[in-house]
Design a protein around this motif. Structure first.
Motif, PDB file in Angstrom:
ATOM      1  N   ASP A   1     -16.569  62.002 -40.530  1.00 27.96           N
ATOM      2  CA  ASP A   1     -16.113  63.217 -40.213  1.00 27.96           C
ATOM      3  C   ASP A   1     -15.490  63.776 -41.819  1.00 27.96           C
ATOM      4  N   ARG A   2     -15.010  63.141 -42.625  1.00 29.82           N
ATOM      5  CA  ARG A   2     -14.273  63.606 -43.842  1.00 29.82           C
ATOM      6  C   ARG A   2     -15.671  63.729 -44.752  1.00 29.82           C
TER       7      ARG A   2
ATOM      8  N   THR B   1     -18.913  68.477 -47.336  1.00 29.93           N
ATOM      9  CA  THR B   1     -20.478  68.828 -47.519  1.00 29.93           C
ATOM     10  C   THR B   1     -20.991  69.913 -46.579  1.00 29.93           C
ATOM     11  N   ASP B   2     -19.861  70.853 -46.119  1.00 29.66           N
ATOM     12  CA  ASP B   2     -20.268  71.829 -45.113  1.00 29.66           C
ATOM     13  C   ASP B   2     -20.906  71.395 -43.824  1.00 29.66           C
ATOM     14  N   GLY B   3     -20.790  70.025 -43.657  1.00 34.08           N
ATOM     15  CA  GLY B   3     -21.396  69.599 -42.360  1.00 34.08           C
ATOM     16  C   GLY B   3     -22.565  69.027 -42.714  1.00 34.08           C
ATOM     17  N   LYS B   4     -23.214  69.084 -43.673  1.00 38.05           N
ATOM     18  CA  LYS B   4     -24.642  68.783 -44.093  1.00 38.05           C
ATOM     19  C   LYS B   4     -24.822  67.296 -44.464  1.00 38.05           C
ATOM     20  N   GLY B   5     -23.715  66.430 -44.939  1.00 35.88           N
ATOM     21  CA  GLY B   5     -23.754  65.149 -45.287  1.00 35.88           C
ATOM     22  C   GLY B   5     -24.145  65.243 -46.581  1.00 35.88           C
TER      23      GLY B   5
ATOM     24  N   ARG C   1     -27.656  63.215 -45.815  1.00 32.18           N
ATOM     25  CA  ARG C   1     -28.416  64.388 -45.445  1.00 32.18           C
ATOM     26  C   ARG C   1     -29.922  64.204 -45.259  1.00 32.18           C
TER      27      ARG C   1
ATOM     28  N   ASN D   1     -18.637  64.904 -43.814  1.00 28.36           N
ATOM     29  CA  ASN D   1     -19.336  65.975 -43.376  1.00 28.36           C
ATOM     30  C   ASN D   1     -18.191  67.160 -43.813  1.00 28.36           C
ATOM     31  N   ASP D   2     -16.863  66.956 -43.498  1.00 27.63           N
ATOM     32  CA  ASP D   2     -16.216  68.246 -44.043  1.00 27.63           C
ATOM     33  C   ASP D   2     -16.596  68.570 -45.463  1.00 27.63           C
TER      34      ASP D   2
ATOM     35  N   VAL E   1     -24.758  59.359 -41.815  1.00 28.96           N
ATOM     36  CA  VAL E   1     -24.184  60.726 -42.428  1.00 28.96           C
ATOM     37  C   VAL E   1     -24.969  61.223 -43.626  1.00 28.96           C
TER      38      VAL E   1
END
Ligand SMILES: NC(=O)c1ccc[n+]([C@@H]2O[C@H](COP(=O)([O-])OP(=O)(O)OC[C@H]3O[C@@H](n4cnc5c(N)ncnc54)[C@H](O)[C@@H]3O)[C@@H](O)[C@H]2O)c1
Ligand SMILES: [Zn+2]
Ligand SMILES: [Zn+2]
Lengths: 190, 390
Positions: free
Chosen positions: B244-245, B250-254, B301, B247-248, B299
């Motif tokens: 979660d962290r 990296t704007d949800g991109k990983g 990208r 993704n947070d 996780v």
């Protein structure tokens, strides 16, 4: 469940815990597979379902102790289980029970194991890595002459990744400019 | 001489053993002044690495003074101060010519065994398993250095302490290669699992190589504090969800680039997969615990790069290759090609761009080695890196 206290666990405490884990599994198998034999020995006929249930509890504790990084909580679970066992056995320690000699022996044995469980759980609980409070603060160990933000990219001026470690052009971010070496190297980008 | 010897799982002793002798005209004997304990040594200490024999001398991060040279060794002289890379290399085989030093084709003297186990041999390594040659290591007063006219790094500049240059033998080049393998772009977020000595070197390397964000993941507060000092944003994997962290952040991109600086002894919180790995390891159905790799594949990208300096020993289970394939990830790994980087990195140390001694938390005598193995393994007393003085 976390294992952080493992960091403080010493080898012998861990070995004792593992031993108790295997003991749990052995006892569990006996309680689940041959409950009748056990109840007969104790003069507790009719208590087989209860015994099977205790067996399942032992099995869970045993597996928990063996597979977890921090068996501490599982050991405290065993201690609670021991208390149940002691209480159950105590009900069978009456004058009418012709097997009460066996019950007394079993009570003594369980009490002994309970003591071991407590020792082991306590040994694992103590000496834990002090999580939460930062005992050793290394925030002054930068390793670089200036703050990271000023050092960022310092090596980009005089370092190029060797060919075998470069990201293929197709996987590069859309915005990045190929370095001259890359443009002249193998293949040009369209 | 005195040396730290392996006698079995969790059994390292400071023994008296015979002094090493020159065995080949290219050899040299080095009198060790400083040597360190590495996370890779822990895999031997914990009994995860096959091919160890009782009495093996440990250690692959060492430096000291040349006290004897073989007749054909034109590079070294008695009195030279050298850091010795942990990979033994011939400098002449196909792989060495390409700079793939850690897979040198000639220096593993147990080549037959390695060919069988790995398919093809890799380089000889100091103080490691017999699969990599079983060469006596550097946690000793003296070491025989084979092919000593190739790898040893001469330290001729005055004013550099042992502590500043010792880690050229392994963890500094390892952290550097881990970052280089990611071919970092100024737009990249680089996530690093493990803030041990290798992770710490990786963090600084990623900063120097210009990563936009560097994120370090561990659970030990003191190591996380050291990671932040080096410029990393930190995640305590016991306190929050790593996925979660990341993704947070990296704007949800990983993260584009993910680095496994943990290896086969990964810890995990109470996740199903970690319990599963432990159970399988106990039953000997699996040798390694690949929790971190699973997390990374999940996780990272798509089209990103995974760099894996963390050591794995044998068989891994439940690796989500479907995820890896469909996301089109790239994986780069290996023992470090130490000599590819050492000239450049020595120069950076001399220039003052970096001082790797920041990572040392414990400096003790060789006799205290056995005790320090335990302290380092258990991450007690704020231990991050141990240097042993002979
Ligand atoms: N490729 C090479 O040539 C090379 C060279 C040196 C070391 N290594 C390997 O690098 C790895 C790290 O070495 P080290 O000296 O830093 O060892 P270390 O044991 O000190 O560090 C490992 C760190 O990983 C952390 N960790 C454990 N589980 C984790 C998880 N799930 N997520 C995030 N962090 C986790 C631990 O808390 C610890 O701080 C080892 O596997 C070592 O063998 C490889
Ligand atoms: Zn190492
Ligand atoms: Zn070679």
């Amino acid at each position: 469940m976390a294992y952080r206290q493992n960091s403080g666990a010493n080898g012998s405490a861990m070995a004792l815990a593992r031993g108790l884990g295997w003991f749990s599994i052995g006892l569990a198998l006996a309680e689940m597979l041959i409950p009748r034999m056990l109840t007969q020995q104790m003069g507790m006929e009719g208590k087989e379902p209860l015994l099977r249930f205790y067996g399942a509890r032992e099995l869970a504790a045993g597996i928990g102790i063996l597979v977890s990084d921090n068996p501490g909580p599982w050991l405290w679970g065993r201690v609670a289980g021991d208390a149940l066992d002691l209480a159950t056995l105590a009900t069978a320690l009456n004058e009418q029970n012709r097997r009460k000699g066996n019950v007394a022996i079993a009570l003594a044995a369980v009490a002994g194991v309970t003591a071991l469980d407590c020792i082991s759980a306590q040994a694992l609980g103590g000496g834990a890595n002090g999580k939460g409070q930062l005992v050793h603060d290394y925030s002054d160990r930068r390793g670089m002459p200036r703050p990271p933000d000023e050092m960022r990219g310092a090596a980009r001026t005089d370092f190029t990744a060797p060919r075998d470690m470069r990201t293929p052009d197709a996987l590069r971010p859309f915005t990045s400019q190929p370095t001259p070496e890359r443009t002249f190297a193998e293949h040009s980008r369209v | 001489m005195r040396a730290l010897c392996w006698h079995g799982k969790e059994d390292i002793r400071c023994d008296r053993v015979p002094d090493p002798q020159i065995e080949h005209p290219r050899d040299a004997i080095v009198k060790v002044s400083s040597t360190a304990i590495c996370g890779s040594d822990l895999h031997l200490y914990d009994g995860f690495m096959p091919g160890m024999k009782s009495g093996d001398i440990m250690g692959h991060e060492f430096m000291g003074e040349v006290v004897e040279v073989g007749s054909e060794n034109k590079k070294l002289k008695v009195g030279d101060r050298v850091v010795v890379p942990f990979t033994i290399i011939c400098g002449e085989c196909d792989q060495c010519k390409r700079g793939n030093f850690s897979v040198c084709e000639r220096t593993n003297r147990n080549r037959d065994m390695a060919d069988k186990v790995f398919g093809h041999t890799t380089a000889g390594l100091f103080g490691y398993t017999h699969l990599t040659g079983g060469y006596p290591g550097g946690q000793a007063e003296y070491v025989r250095v084979p092919y000593a006219d190739v790898a040893p790094i001469k330290i001729s500049k005055n004013g550099l302490s042992d502590e500043q240059v010792l880690f050229l033998s392994d963890i500094f080049p390892t952290g550097w290669q881990a970052a280089v393998q990611c071919d970092i772009e100024p737009t990249d977020t680089v996530a690093i699992w493990g803030a041990g000595p290798v992770g710490q070197m990786t963090i600084r390397s990623a900063i120097l190589l210009g990563a936009k964000h560097v994120i370090a993941i561990d659970r030990l507060p003191e190591r996380l504090s050291m990671a932040r000092a080096g410029g990393a944003i930190t995640i305590d994997f016991e306190e929050e969800s790593v996925i979660d962290r990341l993704n947070d952040l990296t704007d949800g991109k990983g993260p584009e680039k993910c680095i496994d600086a943990v290896g086969l002894e990964a810890h995990a919180t109470a996740t199903i997969d970690s319990m599963y790995d432990r159970a399988k390891q106990i039953l000997m159905l699996e040798t390694d615990r690949p929790h971190v790799l699973r997390e990374i594949f999940y996780v990272c990208r798509p089209a990103g790069t995974v760099s894996m300096p963390g050591v794995y020993g044998g068989l891994l289970d439940k690796i989500p290759m479907g995820m890896f394939m469909n996301k089109g990830l790239t994986l780069r790994t290996g023992q470090t090609h130490v000599n590819r980087w050492t000239d450049d990195l020595l120069h950076r140390i001399e220039e003052g761009q970096i001082d790797p001694s920041f990572v040392i938390t414990h400096k003790v005598s060789l006799e205290d080695g056995p005790r320090m193995y335990k302290t380092f393994r258990d991450k007690k007393d704020g231990c991050v890196k141990v240097v042993l003085k002979t």
